[in-house]
Design a protein around this motif. Structure first.
Motif, PDB file in Angstrom:
ATOM      1  N   LEU A 269       2.966  -5.130  10.046  1.00 52.75           N
ATOM      2  CA  LEU A 269       3.351  -4.043   9.147  1.00 52.75           C
ATOM      3  C   LEU A 269       4.700  -3.445   9.511  1.00 52.75           C
ATOM      4  O   LEU A 269       5.556  -3.246   8.637  1.00 52.75           O
ATOM      5  CB  LEU A 269       2.278  -2.957   9.143  1.00 52.75           C
ATOM      6  CG  LEU A 269       2.585  -1.713   8.295  1.00 52.75           C
ATOM      7  CD1 LEU A 269       2.806  -2.092   6.838  1.00 52.75           C
ATOM      8  CD2 LEU A 269       1.475  -0.677   8.436  1.00 52.75           C
ATOM      9  N   GLN A 270       4.924  -3.159  10.790  1.00 52.99           N
ATOM     10  CA  GLN A 270       6.170  -2.518  11.183  1.00 52.99           C
ATOM     11  C   GLN A 270       7.364  -3.433  10.965  1.00 52.99           C
ATOM     12  O   GLN A 270       8.408  -3.005  10.455  1.00 52.99           O
ATOM     13  CB  GLN A 270       6.094  -2.098  12.660  1.00 52.99           C
ATOM     14  CG  GLN A 270       7.253  -1.228  13.112  1.00 52.99           C
ATOM     15  CD  GLN A 270       7.358   0.069  12.301  1.00 52.99           C
ATOM     16  OE1 GLN A 270       6.352   0.664  11.909  1.00 52.99           O
ATOM     17  NE2 GLN A 270       8.591   0.498  12.022  1.00 52.99           N
ATOM     18  N   THR A 271       7.206  -4.714  11.321  1.00 64.53           N
ATOM     19  CA  THR A 271       8.296  -5.673  11.108  1.00 64.53           C
ATOM     20  C   THR A 271       8.581  -5.849   9.629  1.00 64.53           C
ATOM     21  O   THR A 271       9.742  -5.891   9.199  1.00 64.53           O
ATOM     22  CB  THR A 271       7.925  -7.030  11.727  1.00 64.53           C
ATOM     23  OG1 THR A 271       7.643  -6.854  13.107  1.00 64.53           O
ATOM     24  CG2 THR A 271       9.071  -8.027  11.571  1.00 64.53           C
ATOM     25  N   PHE A 272       7.518  -5.947   8.824  1.00 67.59           N
ATOM     26  CA  PHE A 272       7.665  -6.075   7.368  1.00 67.59           C
ATOM     27  C   PHE A 272       8.423  -4.879   6.805  1.00 67.59           C
ATOM     28  O   PHE A 272       9.350  -5.026   5.997  1.00 67.59           O
ATOM     29  CB  PHE A 272       6.286  -6.187   6.725  1.00 67.59           C
ATOM     30  CG  PHE A 272       6.297  -6.158   5.228  1.00 67.59           C
ATOM     31  CD1 PHE A 272       6.561  -7.309   4.489  1.00 67.59           C
ATOM     32  CD2 PHE A 272       6.033  -4.973   4.536  1.00 67.59           C
ATOM     33  CE1 PHE A 272       6.580  -7.282   3.102  1.00 67.59           C
ATOM     34  CE2 PHE A 272       6.044  -4.944   3.153  1.00 67.59           C
ATOM     35  CZ  PHE A 272       6.313  -6.106   2.433  1.00 67.59           C
ATOM     36  N   ALA A 273       8.041  -3.687   7.235  1.00 72.31           N
ATOM     37  CA  ALA A 273       8.676  -2.480   6.720  1.00 72.31           C
ATOM     38  C   ALA A 273      10.161  -2.441   7.072  1.00 72.31           C
ATOM     39  O   ALA A 273      11.007  -2.098   6.233  1.00 72.31           O
ATOM     40  CB  ALA A 273       7.967  -1.251   7.281  1.00 72.31           C
ATOM     41  N   PRO A 280      13.987   4.412   5.980  1.00 69.38           N
ATOM     42  CA  PRO A 280      12.915   5.123   6.690  1.00 69.38           C
ATOM     43  C   PRO A 280      12.019   5.966   5.787  1.00 69.38           C
ATOM     44  O   PRO A 280      10.799   5.976   5.940  1.00 69.38           O
ATOM     45  CB  PRO A 280      13.684   6.005   7.692  1.00 69.38           C
ATOM     46  CG  PRO A 280      14.968   5.281   7.905  1.00 69.38           C
ATOM     47  CD  PRO A 280      15.310   4.653   6.580  1.00 69.38           C
ATOM     48  N   GLU A 281      12.626   6.693   4.831  1.00 70.67           N
ATOM     49  CA  GLU A 281      11.812   7.558   3.972  1.00 70.67           C
ATOM     50  C   GLU A 281      10.910   6.747   3.041  1.00 70.67           C
ATOM     51  O   GLU A 281       9.777   7.155   2.725  1.00 70.67           O
ATOM     52  CB  GLU A 281      12.693   8.509   3.159  1.00 70.67           C
ATOM     53  CG  GLU A 281      13.632   7.837   2.154  1.00 70.67           C
ATOM     54  CD  GLU A 281      14.937   7.378   2.759  1.00 70.67           C
ATOM     55  OE1 GLU A 281      15.883   7.126   1.976  1.00 70.67           O
ATOM     56  OE2 GLU A 281      15.021   7.281   3.998  1.00 70.67           O
ATOM     57  N   VAL A 282      11.384   5.575   2.612  1.00 71.22           N
ATOM     58  CA  VAL A 282      10.568   4.715   1.762  1.00 71.22           C
ATOM     59  C   VAL A 282       9.466   4.049   2.588  1.00 71.22           C
ATOM     60  O   VAL A 282       8.347   3.859   2.119  1.00 71.22           O
ATOM     61  CB  VAL A 282      11.439   3.651   1.061  1.00 71.22           C
ATOM     62  CG1 VAL A 282      10.581   2.776   0.144  1.00 71.22           C
ATOM     63  CG2 VAL A 282      12.544   4.311   0.253  1.00 71.22           C
ATOM     64  N   ILE A 283       9.777   3.721   3.840  1.00 69.87           N
ATOM     65  CA  ILE A 283       8.763   3.138   4.725  1.00 69.87           C
ATOM     66  C   ILE A 283       7.600   4.106   4.915  1.00 69.87           C
ATOM     67  O   ILE A 283       6.428   3.729   4.838  1.00 69.87           O
ATOM     68  CB  ILE A 283       9.389   2.779   6.092  1.00 69.87           C
ATOM     69  CG1 ILE A 283      10.358   1.606   5.939  1.00 69.87           C
ATOM     70  CG2 ILE A 283       8.306   2.434   7.116  1.00 69.87           C
ATOM     71  CD1 ILE A 283      11.106   1.257   7.214  1.00 69.87           C
ATOM     72  N   GLU A 284       7.907   5.369   5.180  1.00 64.32           N
ATOM     73  CA  GLU A 284       6.850   6.372   5.366  1.00 64.32           C
ATOM     74  C   GLU A 284       6.037   6.554   4.096  1.00 64.32           C
ATOM     75  O   GLU A 284       4.816   6.723   4.137  1.00 64.32           O
ATOM     76  CB  GLU A 284       7.474   7.712   5.795  1.00 64.32           C
ATOM     77  CG  GLU A 284       8.012   7.713   7.217  1.00 64.32           C
ATOM     78  CD  GLU A 284       6.956   7.292   8.228  1.00 64.32           C
ATOM     79  OE1 GLU A 284       5.822   7.823   8.170  1.00 64.32           O
ATOM     80  OE2 GLU A 284       7.255   6.417   9.072  1.00 64.32           O
ATOM     81  N   SER A 285       6.715   6.511   2.955  1.00 62.96           N
ATOM     82  CA  SER A 285       6.012   6.626   1.682  1.00 62.96           C
ATOM     83  C   SER A 285       5.047   5.459   1.484  1.00 62.96           C
ATOM     84  O   SER A 285       3.921   5.646   1.022  1.00 62.96           O
ATOM     85  CB  SER A 285       7.017   6.677   0.536  1.00 62.96           C
ATOM     86  OG  SER A 285       6.361   6.674  -0.721  1.00 62.96           O
ATOM     87  N   GLN A 302      -5.043  -4.802   6.760  1.00 60.83           N
ATOM     88  CA  GLN A 302      -4.805  -4.944   8.189  1.00 60.83           C
ATOM     89  C   GLN A 302      -3.320  -4.799   8.501  1.00 60.83           C
ATOM     90  O   GLN A 302      -2.466  -5.222   7.723  1.00 60.83           O
ATOM     91  CB  GLN A 302      -5.299  -6.310   8.670  1.00 60.83           C
ATOM     92  CG  GLN A 302      -6.764  -6.583   8.403  1.00 60.83           C
ATOM     93  CD  GLN A 302      -7.686  -5.736   9.254  1.00 60.83           C
ATOM     94  OE1 GLN A 302      -7.259  -5.129  10.237  1.00 60.83           O
ATOM     95  NE2 GLN A 302      -8.960  -5.701   8.900  1.00 60.83           N
ATOM     96  N   ASP A 303      -3.005  -4.238   9.661  1.00 59.73           N
ATOM     97  CA  ASP A 303      -1.611  -4.086  10.060  1.00 59.73           C
ATOM     98  C   ASP A 303      -1.027  -5.389  10.602  1.00 59.73           C
ATOM     99  O   ASP A 303       0.191  -5.585  10.579  1.00 59.73           O
ATOM    100  CB  ASP A 303      -1.476  -2.990  11.121  1.00 59.73           C
ATOM    101  CG  ASP A 303      -1.727  -1.608  10.541  1.00 59.73           C
ATOM    102  OD1 ASP A 303      -1.809  -1.488   9.303  1.00 59.73           O
ATOM    103  OD2 ASP A 303      -1.841  -0.652  11.332  1.00 59.73           O
TER     104      ASP A 303
END
Length: 359
Positions: A269-273, A280-285, A302-303
């Motif tokens: 998930l983090q790498t994909f984001a 960053p703001e779109v990732i949090e959204s 799943q992450d």
């Protein structure tokens, strides 16, 4: 994808299941069908060929798996195949009790016990449940005894021909089917399902009322679910939260997501984001959206998981990045969104597209 030997059918019964709601009745057979080698081959093609996707299911029950009737019948067949005829009748009765809507078609129910098949390289037995609802017309040409010419060098003959119309099952069109693999018994077995009339009440009664299954949480499930969630985020949520996001930018986000899934063996998930969404703001959204999406749609995201190639191919077909301009033009965005710009001049709004070669 499952594999079946050409003579894998060990036992088979046929029952006729009418519509219970319209009082059509249930006709049960008390004997197995005798099959020769040719009929075995044709039936294997009819039964197995439609099962191409890697989307699998499991039996379930809200309270206790033991209360799922079809799960119990399958368990009994695997434990004692000698009682196959009686257990196949139980399956027919279960299907009949599930046909409680007037639009559900009656049909011939074929219950099959396979003793030689493999799933993901593992050999096992399986149970097939197949329903033929639609009959096709076919022509049969008949001729009486030929009368051959006796003249030297003449191989012709004369005969009287006739043609008849018959109704029968098209072996290239399976209406409904389910294969129960004798694997992961404690989790509700592994099932593969086909429903050619998957719409409206048909879809509800076959999967929910009769089989009582849910999708198996495996690589295919994880890949399909994540892509579905991301597509909804980009097409619906993103424009609402961040104002008028250009269609070209949304197309770019969709294309980058598909490329990520095509180019990687596993999802993080983090790498994909960071690689796909980037801002960053779109990732949090998106992360907030994922939490709400799981609750609203009753799915598990799943992450980290291994990516299923077939699920990516299937989902990629629906990730069509098309910018429709009035009734004059459609722009299909397949790759780098940085090569397309939007602007306005004295003639009106326009898109500028950069390219290297014209095909």
């Amino acid at each position: 994808m499952p594999y079946f030997d050409s003579d894998a059918i060990k036992a088979m019964t046929i029952h006729h299941v009418g519509n219970k709601d319209t009082e059509e009745g249930l006709i049960l057979s008390d004997k197995k069908i005798m099959l020769d080698e040719r009929l075995q081959e044709l039936l294997i093609q009819y039964f197995v060929a439609p099962f191409k996707a890697e989307e699998y299911y499991t039996f379930y029950h809200d309270e206790n798996l033991e209360l799922n009737e079809l799960y119990g019948i399958a368990r009994d067949i695997f434990a004692d195949p000698e009682q196959f005829v009686e257990d196949s009748q139980r399956i027919a009765r279960k299907l009949y009790d599930s046909c409680t809507h007037p639009n559900i078609k009656s049909g011939d129910l074929m219950v099959v016990y396979f003793d030689r098949c493999s799933l993901n390289g593992e050999e096992m037995d399986a149970i097939g449940i197949f329903k033929a609802e639609n009959k096709d017309s076919f022509l049969k040409v008949k001729r009486d005894e030929e009368e051959w010419s006796r003249q030297e060098g003449d191989m012709s003959a004369t005969a009287d021909f006739a043609m008849e119309v018959h109704q029968g099952i098209n072996i290239h069109k399976l209406d409904k089917g389910a294969i129960i693999f004798n694997s992961e018994k404690e989790n509700g077995y592994i099932l593969s399902i086909v429903d050619a009339t998957n719409r409206g009440q048909d879809a509800v009664y076959w999967k929910d009322a009769f089989l009582e299954v849910r999708q198996r949480e495996d690589e295919y499930y994880n890949t399909h679910a994540e892509l579905s969630a991301y597509k909804q985020f980009v097409t619906d949520t993103l424009p609402k939260e961040f104002g008028n996001v250009e269609k070209a930018d949304r197309a770019d986000l969709l294309n980058r997501s598909v490329n990520y899934f095509k180019q990687n063996d596993s999802f993080d998930l983090q790498t994909f984001a960071e690689e796909v969404i980037q801002q960053p703001e779109v990732i949090e959204s998106f992360k907030t959206f994922r939490e709400e999406y799981q609750k609203e749609n009753e799915v598990v995201l799943q992450d980290q998981f291994d990516i299923n190639e077939e699920a990516v191919k299937k989902q990629a077909r629906s990730f069509k990045s098309v910018i429709k301009l009035d009734k004059n033009f459609h722009i299909y965005v397949h790759g780098n969104g940085n090569l397309i710009e939007k602007g306005r001049d004295e003639k009106g709004k326009f898109y500028k597209v950069y390219y290297e070669e014209e095909n």
